[in-house]
Motif scaffolding. Structure first.
Motif, PDB file in Angstrom:
ATOM      1  N   ILE A  91       4.945  -1.276 -11.875  1.00 30.98           N
ATOM      2  CA  ILE A  91       3.914  -0.484 -11.201  1.00 30.98           C
ATOM      3  C   ILE A  91       2.523  -0.919 -11.640  1.00 30.98           C
ATOM      4  O   ILE A  91       1.591  -1.028 -10.822  1.00 30.98           O
ATOM      5  CB  ILE A  91       4.143   1.013 -11.478  1.00 30.98           C
ATOM      6  CG1 ILE A  91       5.499   1.453 -10.887  1.00 30.98           C
ATOM      7  CG2 ILE A  91       3.018   1.861 -10.905  1.00 30.98           C
ATOM      8  CD1 ILE A  91       5.872   2.881 -11.192  1.00 30.98           C
ATOM      9  N   ASN A  92       2.345  -1.180 -12.948  1.00 29.42           N
ATOM     10  CA  ASN A  92       1.038  -1.568 -13.467  1.00 29.42           C
ATOM     11  C   ASN A  92       0.674  -3.007 -13.139  1.00 29.42           C
ATOM     12  O   ASN A  92      -0.498  -3.392 -13.265  1.00 29.42           O
ATOM     13  CB  ASN A  92       1.004  -1.376 -14.986  1.00 29.42           C
ATOM     14  CG  ASN A  92       1.165   0.077 -15.390  1.00 29.42           C
ATOM     15  OD1 ASN A  92       0.786   0.981 -14.633  1.00 29.42           O
ATOM     16  ND2 ASN A  92       1.740   0.329 -16.553  1.00 29.42           N
ATOM     17  N   LEU A  93       1.638  -3.799 -12.700  1.00 33.31           N
ATOM     18  CA  LEU A  93       1.392  -5.226 -12.479  1.00 33.31           C
ATOM     19  C   LEU A  93       0.730  -5.482 -11.129  1.00 33.31           C
ATOM     20  O   LEU A  93       0.151  -6.552 -10.925  1.00 33.31           O
ATOM     21  CB  LEU A  93       2.717  -5.990 -12.570  1.00 33.31           C
ATOM     22  CG  LEU A  93       2.666  -7.517 -12.533  1.00 33.31           C
ATOM     23  CD1 LEU A  93       1.802  -8.058 -13.675  1.00 33.31           C
ATOM     24  CD2 LEU A  93       4.062  -8.101 -12.621  1.00 33.31           C
ATOM     25  N   TYR A  94       0.769  -4.524 -10.198  1.00 33.96           N
ATOM     26  CA  TYR A  94       0.235  -4.739  -8.857  1.00 33.96           C
ATOM     27  C   TYR A  94      -0.760  -3.642  -8.490  1.00 33.96           C
ATOM     28  O   TYR A  94      -0.663  -2.502  -8.962  1.00 33.96           O
ATOM     29  CB  TYR A  94       1.365  -4.751  -7.822  1.00 33.96           C
ATOM     30  CG  TYR A  94       2.326  -5.899  -7.981  1.00 33.96           C
ATOM     31  CD1 TYR A  94       2.105  -7.107  -7.337  1.00 33.96           C
ATOM     32  CD2 TYR A  94       3.452  -5.786  -8.796  1.00 33.96           C
ATOM     33  CE1 TYR A  94       2.974  -8.179  -7.483  1.00 33.96           C
ATOM     34  CE2 TYR A  94       4.329  -6.847  -8.952  1.00 33.96           C
ATOM     35  CZ  TYR A  94       4.088  -8.035  -8.292  1.00 33.96           C
ATOM     36  OH  TYR A  94       4.943  -9.090  -8.443  1.00 33.96           O
ATOM     37  N   GLN A  95      -1.726  -4.000  -7.656  1.00 32.26           N
ATOM     38  CA  GLN A  95      -2.695  -3.031  -7.148  1.00 32.26           C
ATOM     39  C   GLN A  95      -2.100  -2.341  -5.917  1.00 32.26           C
ATOM     40  O   GLN A  95      -2.538  -2.553  -4.783  1.00 32.26           O
ATOM     41  CB  GLN A  95      -4.001  -3.738  -6.779  1.00 32.26           C
ATOM     42  CG  GLN A  95      -4.785  -4.248  -7.980  1.00 32.26           C
ATOM     43  CD  GLN A  95      -6.062  -4.946  -7.564  1.00 32.26           C
ATOM     44  OE1 GLN A  95      -6.077  -5.709  -6.611  1.00 32.26           O
ATOM     45  NE2 GLN A  95      -7.135  -4.695  -8.284  1.00 32.26           N
ATOM     46  N   MET A  96      -1.118  -1.521  -6.156  1.00 36.67           N
ATOM     47  CA  MET A  96      -0.419  -0.825  -5.080  1.00 36.67           C
ATOM     48  C   MET A  96      -0.323   0.659  -5.407  1.00 36.67           C
ATOM     49  O   MET A  96      -0.044   1.029  -6.548  1.00 36.67           O
ATOM     50  CB  MET A  96       0.983  -1.414  -4.865  1.00 36.67           C
ATOM     51  CG  MET A  96       0.968  -2.863  -4.394  1.00 36.67           C
ATOM     52  SD  MET A  96       2.639  -3.583  -4.310  1.00 36.67           S
ATOM     53  CE  MET A  96       3.371  -2.552  -3.038  1.00 36.67           C
ATOM     54  N   THR A  97      -0.565   1.469  -4.393  1.00 38.89           N
ATOM     55  CA  THR A  97      -0.464   2.919  -4.564  1.00 38.89           C
ATOM     56  C   THR A  97       0.996   3.354  -4.505  1.00 38.89           C
ATOM     57  O   THR A  97       1.858   2.610  -4.008  1.00 38.89           O
ATOM     58  CB  THR A  97      -1.248   3.630  -3.454  1.00 38.89           C
ATOM     59  OG1 THR A  97      -0.662   3.286  -2.182  1.00 38.89           O
ATOM     60  CG2 THR A  97      -2.716   3.200  -3.451  1.00 38.89           C
ATOM     61  N   PRO A  98       1.326   4.559  -4.982  1.00 34.82           N
ATOM     62  CA  PRO A  98       2.715   5.053  -4.864  1.00 34.82           C
ATOM     63  C   PRO A  98       3.206   5.083  -3.423  1.00 34.82           C
ATOM     64  O   PRO A  98       4.391   4.866  -3.165  1.00 34.82           O
ATOM     65  CB  PRO A  98       2.625   6.463  -5.471  1.00 34.82           C
ATOM     66  CG  PRO A  98       1.473   6.399  -6.416  1.00 34.82           C
ATOM     67  CD  PRO A  98       0.491   5.460  -5.787  1.00 34.82           C
TER      68      PRO A  98
END
Length: 508
Positions: A91-98
């Motif tokens: 989760i922390n590795l990408y700039q993606m929202t939930p």
């Protein structure tokens, strides 16, 4: 405790790197669910390294096992908000929202429609068993030079790792190439089957660690050999029972699917009939309104025709009176010229008036005839509206239902003790004993793995642009390097390297 650990890891290794048909399910469903939860927990806690794209695929199978088939009307946006499905590292590795992660998980979740819960859990384990760190027990050891290393024991053999790299082994010893494993005190010895290769020795911190390592080696080697033997009659019977159970479940699922489809068709037919009934009610209402309007128009036309007829009669009466007056005037004309002239003028005026009265009477008569014709047309329209209403009310509401179709019927090496130390001799297994059926199942399994790898590569390419390079961990970097090299550095490919290259003394 050592015996319990060895037993558990033997079960894990049995599930690893073998096609589905190789596995004989002799555990209970509760034990299998518990084991699956343990694997999932180790992946989420990052005790087992899992690439981001594989994490999304595993999450989709976990959702299928928990929620069943995807239903857009039930599984709406945000239904996975409270679920822990991905490792925090991913989760922390990408700039993606939930929401973006949920969208990608749901996309794959929708493709699993029709899979039962146990099938989804089995697919989860199949994918998890291909992870580099799955089923590997790590032990801290030191070689002759005192260099600290890691010993990995799994279902394929023994692997030597660098402490900083638990993904790619420096050297591997497959079980079918190990002749003897023994330990004396804290020293552990691995003797390869090829006598030209030097014996590998290492030291562990405690004696009980050596005992635990040996127990794990015995259990994993026993399972390794057992998978390569011809199935016993009992195992064949168990596999046959498993196939029958699978076929029965498949027929049951097909029956349920047919029933669900027929129920949906019946509901659609009911909705269509209700829609048609409502439409016919609206048509009947509109026909009634048109009939009422026609009746009102006919009444108005009849009343107007009556009035016109009365006016025509009155004009005719006046014309008759004027004619009588003219005749009277003619009969009583005065003898004098002046009276005659006046009388002629009056006669002329009376004639003009009589002519006008006659023209007005003729016009009124024509208007009355036209009103009678309009009244006749209005009554004809009223008759047609009544006929249409009668046709609508007598039309059958429900079409005959088609009868529903009837549902379909639903060789083992010996272990030799040497002196005060424990040792076991392993001999090479004759791999030619594998049957043609196992080879065919291996090919099918490889084809499925290839399709799965294509899916994983597609997701990896899709989310690569959102990766934050500065947040990559050491394991992420190592995994990417292995992927760029085509997987040539994984432990599975390390085992497949020709042992002819290892005829030199082992130096780590």
């Amino acid at each position: 405790m050592a015996g319990a650990i060895a037993s558990r890891m033997s079960f894990s290794s049995l599930k690893r790197k073998q096609p589905k048909t190789f596995t004989v399910r002799i555990v209970t469903m509760d034990a299998e669910m518990e084991f699956n939860c343990e694997v999932k927990k180790q992946i989420l806690d990052e005790k087992i390294y899992c690439p981001p794209e594989a994490s999304v695929l595993l999450a989709s199978y976990a959702v299928q096992a928990k929620y069943g088939d995807y239903d857009p009307s039930v599984h709406k946006r945000g239904f996975l908000a409270q679920e822990e499905l991905l490792p925090k590292r991913v989760i922390n590795l990408y700039q993606m929202t939930p929401e973006m992660w949920e969208e990608r998980i749901t996309a794959w979740y929708a493709e699993h429609r029709g899979r039962a819960r146990d099938e989804a859990e089995m697919e989860y384990l199949k994918i998890a068993q291909d992870l580099e760190m799955y089923g590997v027990n790590y032990f801290t050891i030191r070689n002759k030079k005192g260099t600290e290393l890691l010993l990995g024991v799994d279902a394929l053999g023994l692997h030597i790792y660098d402490p900083e790299n638990r993904l790619t082994p420096k050297i591997s010893f497959p079980w079918n190439e190990i002749r003897n494993i023994s330990y004396s005190d804290k020293e552990f010895t691995i003797k390869p089957l090829d006598k030209k290769i030097d014996v590998f020795k290492f030291n562990s911190s405690k004696l009980r660690v050596n005992k635990l390592i040996l127990q794990l080696c015995i259990g994993n080697h026993d399972l390794f050999m057992r998978r390569r033997k011809a199935d016993s009659l009992e195992v064949q019977q168990m596999k046959a029972q498993a196939r029958e159970e699978k076929a029965r479940k498949q027929m049951e699922r097909q029956r349920l699917a047919r029933e669900k489809q027929m129920r949906e068709e019946a509901e659609r037919t009911r909705d269509e009939l209700e829609r048609r009934l409502l439409q016919m009610k609206e048509e009947a209402t509109m026909a009634n309104e048109a009939l009422m309007r026609s009746e009102e128009t006919a009444d108005l036309l009849a009343e107007k025709a009556q009035i016109t007829e009365e006016e025509a009669k009155l004009l005719a009466q006046k014309a008759a009176e004027a004619e009588q007056e003219m005749q009277r005037i003619k009969a009583t004309a005065i003898r004098t010229e002046e009276e005659k002239r006046l009388m002629e003028q009056k006669v002329l005026e009376a004639e003009v008036l009589a002519l006008k009265m006659a023209e007005e009477s003729e016009r009124r008569a024509k208007e009355a005839d036209q009103l009678k014709q309009d009244l006749q047309e209005a009554r004809e329209a009223e008759r047609r509206a009544k006929q249409k209403l009668l046709e609508i009310t007598t039309k059958p509401t429900y079409p005959p239902m088609n009868p529903l179709p009837a549902p379909l019927p639903p060789d083992i090496p010996s272990f030799n003790l040497i002196g005060d130390s424990l040792s076991f001799d392993f001999k090479d297994t004759d791999m030619k004993r594998l049957s043609m059926e196992i080879e065919k199942e291996k090919v099918e399994y490889m084809e499925k793995s290839k399709h799965l790898q294509e899916q994983l590569n597609e997701l990896k390419t899709e989310i690569e642009a959102l990766k934050l390079k500065e947040r990559e961990t050491a394991l992420d970097i190592l995994h990417n390097e292995n992927s760029d090299q085509g997987g040539t550095s994984s432990k599975h490919n390390t085992i497949k390297k020709p042992q002819a290259q290892g005829r030199r003394p082992i130096c780590i």
